[in-house]
Design a protein around this motif. Structure first.
Motif, PDB file in Angstrom:
ATOM      1  N   PRO A  71       0.823  -1.216   0.000  1.00 53.72           N
ATOM      2  CA  PRO A  71       0.000   0.000   0.000  1.00 53.72           C
ATOM      3  C   PRO A  71       0.854   1.261   0.000  1.00 53.72           C
ATOM      4  O   PRO A  71       1.954   1.288   0.544  1.00 53.72           O
ATOM      5  CB  PRO A  71      -0.800  -0.131   1.306  1.00 53.72           C
ATOM      6  N   GLU A  72       0.338   2.309  -0.654  1.00 58.40           N
ATOM      7  CA  GLU A  72       1.060   3.576  -0.704  1.00 58.40           C
ATOM      8  C   GLU A  72       1.189   4.191   0.689  1.00 58.40           C
ATOM      9  O   GLU A  72       2.208   4.787   1.026  1.00 58.40           O
ATOM     10  CB  GLU A  72       0.336   4.547  -1.641  1.00 58.40           C
ATOM     11  N   VAL A  73       0.127   4.060   1.480  1.00 60.91           N
ATOM     12  CA  VAL A  73       0.131   4.588   2.844  1.00 60.91           C
ATOM     13  C   VAL A  73       0.272   3.411   3.806  1.00 60.91           C
ATOM     14  O   VAL A  73      -0.489   2.445   3.713  1.00 60.91           O
ATOM     15  CB  VAL A  73      -1.172   5.353   3.147  1.00 60.91           C
ATOM     16  N   PRO A  74       1.243   3.447   4.725  1.00 60.71           N
ATOM     17  CA  PRO A  74       1.406   2.341   5.671  1.00 60.71           C
ATOM     18  C   PRO A  74       0.115   2.069   6.448  1.00 60.71           C
ATOM     19  O   PRO A  74      -0.606   2.994   6.816  1.00 60.71           O
ATOM     20  CB  PRO A  74       2.519   2.837   6.604  1.00 60.71           C
ATOM     21  N   MET A  75      -0.170   0.802   6.678  1.00 60.75           N
ATOM     22  CA  MET A  75      -1.389   0.424   7.396  1.00 60.75           C
ATOM     23  C   MET A  75      -1.338   0.880   8.845  1.00 60.75           C
ATOM     24  O   MET A  75      -0.272   0.998   9.437  1.00 60.75           O
ATOM     25  CB  MET A  75      -1.568  -1.096   7.361  1.00 60.75           C
ATOM     26  N   ARG A  76      -2.519   1.111   9.377  1.00 60.27           N
ATOM     27  CA  ARG A  76      -2.646   1.424  10.801  1.00 60.27           C
ATOM     28  C   ARG A  76      -3.425   0.298  11.471  1.00 60.27           C
ATOM     29  O   ARG A  76      -4.288  -0.320  10.859  1.00 60.27           O
ATOM     30  CB  ARG A  76      -3.338   2.769  10.999  1.00 60.27           C
ATOM     31  N   TYR A  77      -3.112   0.046  12.723  1.00 62.56           N
ATOM     32  CA  TYR A  77      -3.625  -1.126  13.419  1.00 62.56           C
ATOM     33  C   TYR A  77      -4.462  -0.753  14.644  1.00 62.56           C
ATOM     34  O   TYR A  77      -4.169   0.233  15.325  1.00 62.56           O
ATOM     35  CB  TYR A  77      -2.457  -2.011  13.871  1.00 62.56           C
ATOM     36  N   LEU A  78      -5.462  -1.570  14.910  1.00 62.47           N
ATOM     37  CA  LEU A  78      -6.200  -1.440  16.175  1.00 62.47           C
ATOM     38  C   LEU A  78      -5.282  -1.800  17.332  1.00 62.47           C
ATOM     39  O   LEU A  78      -5.311  -1.158  18.384  1.00 62.47           O
ATOM     40  CB  LEU A  78      -7.427  -2.360  16.155  1.00 62.47           C
ATOM     41  N   THR A  79      -4.491  -2.838  17.119  1.00 58.33           N
ATOM     42  CA  THR A  79      -3.484  -3.241  18.102  1.00 58.33           C
ATOM     43  C   THR A  79      -2.171  -3.496  17.370  1.00 58.33           C
ATOM     44  O   THR A  79      -1.970  -4.582  16.811  1.00 58.33           O
ATOM     45  CB  THR A  79      -3.904  -4.530  18.861  1.00 58.33           C
ATOM     46  N   PRO A  80      -1.284  -2.515  17.326  1.00 60.85           N
ATOM     47  CA  PRO A  80       0.057  -2.788  16.808  1.00 60.85           C
ATOM     48  C   PRO A  80       0.679  -3.956  17.580  1.00 60.85           C
ATOM     49  O   PRO A  80       0.169  -4.347  18.637  1.00 60.85           O
ATOM     50  CB  PRO A  80       0.803  -1.477  17.071  1.00 60.85           C
ATOM     51  N   PHE A  81       1.777  -4.487  17.076  1.00 63.97           N
ATOM     52  CA  PHE A  81       2.300  -5.768  17.572  1.00 63.97           C
ATOM     53  C   PHE A  81       2.385  -5.848  19.100  1.00 63.97           C
ATOM     54  O   PHE A  81       1.845  -6.780  19.707  1.00 63.97           O
ATOM     55  CB  PHE A  81       3.676  -6.044  16.962  1.00 63.97           C
ATOM     56  N   ASP A  82       3.044  -4.897  19.741  1.00 67.81           N
ATOM     57  CA  ASP A  82       3.222  -4.978  21.194  1.00 67.81           C
ATOM     58  C   ASP A  82       1.891  -4.940  21.928  1.00 67.81           C
ATOM     59  O   ASP A  82       1.684  -5.640  22.927  1.00 67.81           O
ATOM     60  CB  ASP A  82       4.122  -3.841  21.695  1.00 67.81           C
ATOM     61  N   SER A  83       0.975  -4.102  21.434  1.00 72.69           N
ATOM     62  CA  SER A  83      -0.350  -4.004  22.051  1.00 72.69           C
ATOM     63  C   SER A  83      -1.120  -5.310  21.892  1.00 72.69           C
ATOM     64  O   SER A  83      -1.818  -5.767  22.814  1.00 72.69           O
ATOM     65  CB  SER A  83      -1.122  -2.843  21.417  1.00 72.69           C
ATOM     66  N   LYS A  84      -0.989  -5.940  20.719  1.00 72.10           N
ATOM     67  CA  LYS A  84      -1.673  -7.218  20.488  1.00 72.10           C
ATOM     68  C   LYS A  84      -1.141  -8.302  21.428  1.00 72.10           C
ATOM     69  O   LYS A  84      -1.927  -9.075  22.001  1.00 72.10           O
ATOM     70  CB  LYS A  84      -1.516  -7.644  19.033  1.00 72.10           C
ATOM     71  N   ILE A  85       0.165  -8.332  21.606  1.00 77.30           N
ATOM     72  CA  ILE A  85       0.751  -9.324  22.509  1.00 77.30           C
ATOM     73  C   ILE A  85       0.234  -9.119  23.931  1.00 77.30           C
ATOM     74  O   ILE A  85      -0.105 -10.083  24.630  1.00 77.30           O
ATOM     75  CB  ILE A  85       2.298  -9.258  22.468  1.00 77.30           C
ATOM     76  N   GLU A  86       0.129  -7.873  24.376  1.00 80.07           N
ATOM     77  CA  GLU A  86      -0.405  -7.577  25.712  1.00 80.07           C
ATOM     78  C   GLU A  86      -1.843  -8.078  25.839  1.00 80.07           C
ATOM     79  O   GLU A  86      -2.218  -8.650  26.871  1.00 80.07           O
ATOM     80  CB  GLU A  86      -0.358  -6.071  25.977  1.00 80.07           C
ATOM     81  N   ARG A  87      -2.654  -7.849  24.802  1.00 82.83           N
ATOM     82  CA  ARG A  87      -4.058  -8.284  24.834  1.00 82.83           C
ATOM     83  C   ARG A  87      -4.151  -9.812  24.889  1.00 82.83           C
ATOM     84  O   ARG A  87      -4.965 -10.371  25.631  1.00 82.83           O
ATOM     85  CB  ARG A  87      -4.787  -7.766  23.603  1.00 82.83           C
ATOM     86  N   LEU A  88      -3.355 -10.488  24.078  1.00 81.17           N
ATOM     87  CA  LEU A  88      -3.373 -11.955  24.071  1.00 81.17           C
ATOM     88  C   LEU A  88      -2.918 -12.510  25.419  1.00 81.17           C
ATOM     89  O   LEU A  88      -3.507 -13.460  25.951  1.00 81.17           O
ATOM     90  CB  LEU A  88      -2.472 -12.484  22.953  1.00 81.17           C
ATOM     91  N   LYS A  89      -1.891 -11.906  25.974  1.00 83.51           N
ATOM     92  CA  LYS A  89      -1.394 -12.332  27.282  1.00 83.51           C
ATOM     93  C   LYS A  89      -2.480 -12.181  28.343  1.00 83.51           C
ATOM     94  O   LYS A  89      -2.664 -13.058  29.199  1.00 83.51           O
ATOM     95  CB  LYS A  89      -0.166 -11.504  27.654  1.00 83.51           C
ATOM     96  N   ALA A  90      -3.229 -11.066  28.274  1.00 78.14           N
ATOM     97  CA  ALA A  90      -4.274 -10.810  29.265  1.00 78.14           C
ATOM     98  C   ALA A  90      -5.394 -11.845  29.219  1.00 78.14           C
ATOM     99  O   ALA A  90      -6.082 -12.065  30.216  1.00 78.14           O
ATOM    100  CB  ALA A  90      -4.848  -9.404  29.058  1.00 78.14           C
ATOM    101  N   LEU A  91      -5.565 -12.489  28.059  1.00 77.25           N
ATOM    102  CA  LEU A  91      -6.604 -13.521  27.945  1.00 77.25           C
ATOM    103  C   LEU A  91      -6.200 -14.820  28.627  1.00 77.25           C
ATOM    104  O   LEU A  91      -7.041 -15.694  28.841  1.00 77.25           O
ATOM    105  CB  LEU A  91      -6.934 -13.779  26.478  1.00 77.25           C
TER     106      LEU A  91
END
Length: 318
Positions: A71-91
């Protein structure tokens, strides 16, 4: 919780299988770790508990669209990598296999993916959503997984998780954020939408106006909600404060800001927090960003915004 990063381009199979242990594996990209994703992951945790083995998650980074779509514009994330890992860990998962998505990984056949990234990791049961695909061009489907498994593991397919008869998806949540519907986005996520970042020095105009702001530079490529003014909660140094935030391009003062800024005016707060890592939780969109004709007009509107925010907090936060 154990995090194992796997990179097909820089590791051989023996390196990542060395970390393997018997597990039930939830597989998906899981941007946002929303209610649909949580259904998949909780099923894996329950199955693992029944079997007395570990609950694992396999996720991928970066997003396949970034690698294959360029993509011409870099994607944006609901949970960038570190945030996603924190969410998964919390589960409550025991381990996370984070697989780097590369052009070479994308060329694996469905059978190669199953053999090298499921069987070789000692997975006894797989859980994934009905629309999960794998292998080159997503050729492998959940309906075909049994054939590729060849009785070496079992699997469960989670059907569509919906709200108001519409699938809960990362795409839908991004659309809600783009429309300023942060309450709906948070409902679909199953937790309040937050952006993490560092408080940086700004132009100090807020202080001159009597509404000092914390300028938050996002720590990663978060999906920033629609421009405008929001009621927010603000987390810093382990404490929570209420405030209002302007998300946008500051048209009164700046002509060509390349990215939207996030400026937070905190109520009942006067500490120096420059350099602190904070989280901004978006509670309610209250108005669009606008261009003002002068300082007095700005101050009058900010006073009204504060009154609106405090009233909303009093009526909705208990």
């Amino acid at each position: 919780m154990k995090l194992i990063k796997i990179d097909l381009d820089h590791m051989n199979k023996q390196e990542w299988t060395r970390e393997a242990t018997r597990s039930v594996l939830a597989i998906g990209y899981f941007d946002g770790v929303h209610k649909g994703h949580q259904t998949v992951i909780k099923k894996a945790i329950n199955e693992a508990n029944v079997r007395g083995i570990e609950a694992a998650v396999m996720t991928f980074f970066p997003h396949p669209k970034e690698v294959l779509g360029n993509p011409e514009v870099p994607m944006r994330y609901l949970t960038p990598f570190d945030s996603k890992i924190e969410r998964l860990k919390a589960l409550g998962v025991d381990r996370i296999y984070a697989v780097r998505f590369t052009p070479s990984f994308s060329k694996l056949t469905p059978q190669q993916f199953v053999d090298d990234f499921i069987v070789s990791l000692q997975v006894e049961h797989v859980v994934a959503g009905f629309d999960f695909t794998y292998g080159v061009k997503g050729a492998g489907t959940m309906e075909q997984l049994g054939a590729y498994a060849n009785e070496r593991f079992t699997y469960s397919t989670i059907q569509k998780v919906t709200d108001e008869d519409e699938k809960i998806s990362s795409t839908r949540i991004r659309q809600e954020l783009e429309e300023g519907n942060v309450q709906k986005a948070s409902f679909l996520l199953g937790y309040p939408y937050k952006v993490k970042g560092e408080v940086i020095h700004g132009d100090a105009r807020g202080r001159l106006l009597g509404f000092p702001t914390a300028n938050v530079s996002a720590a990663d490529r978060y999906h920033i909600p629609k421009t405008g003014v929001y009621v927010v909660a603000f987390y810093v140094k382990g404490n929570k404060y209420n405030g209002m935030a302007n998300v946008g391009y500051k048209p009164t003062f700046v002509d060509n800001l390349p990215e939207p800024s996030v400026e937070v005016n905190l109520f009942h707060f006067a500490e120096d927090i420059y350099g602190e890592i904070v989280e901004v939780e978006f509670l309610k969109w209250i108005r669009a960003e606008q261009k003002f004709n002068g300082i007095d007009e700005i101050k009058a509107q900010l006073t009204r915004d504060k009154e609106t925010s405090l009233r909303w907090l009093e009526e909705n936060i208990h």
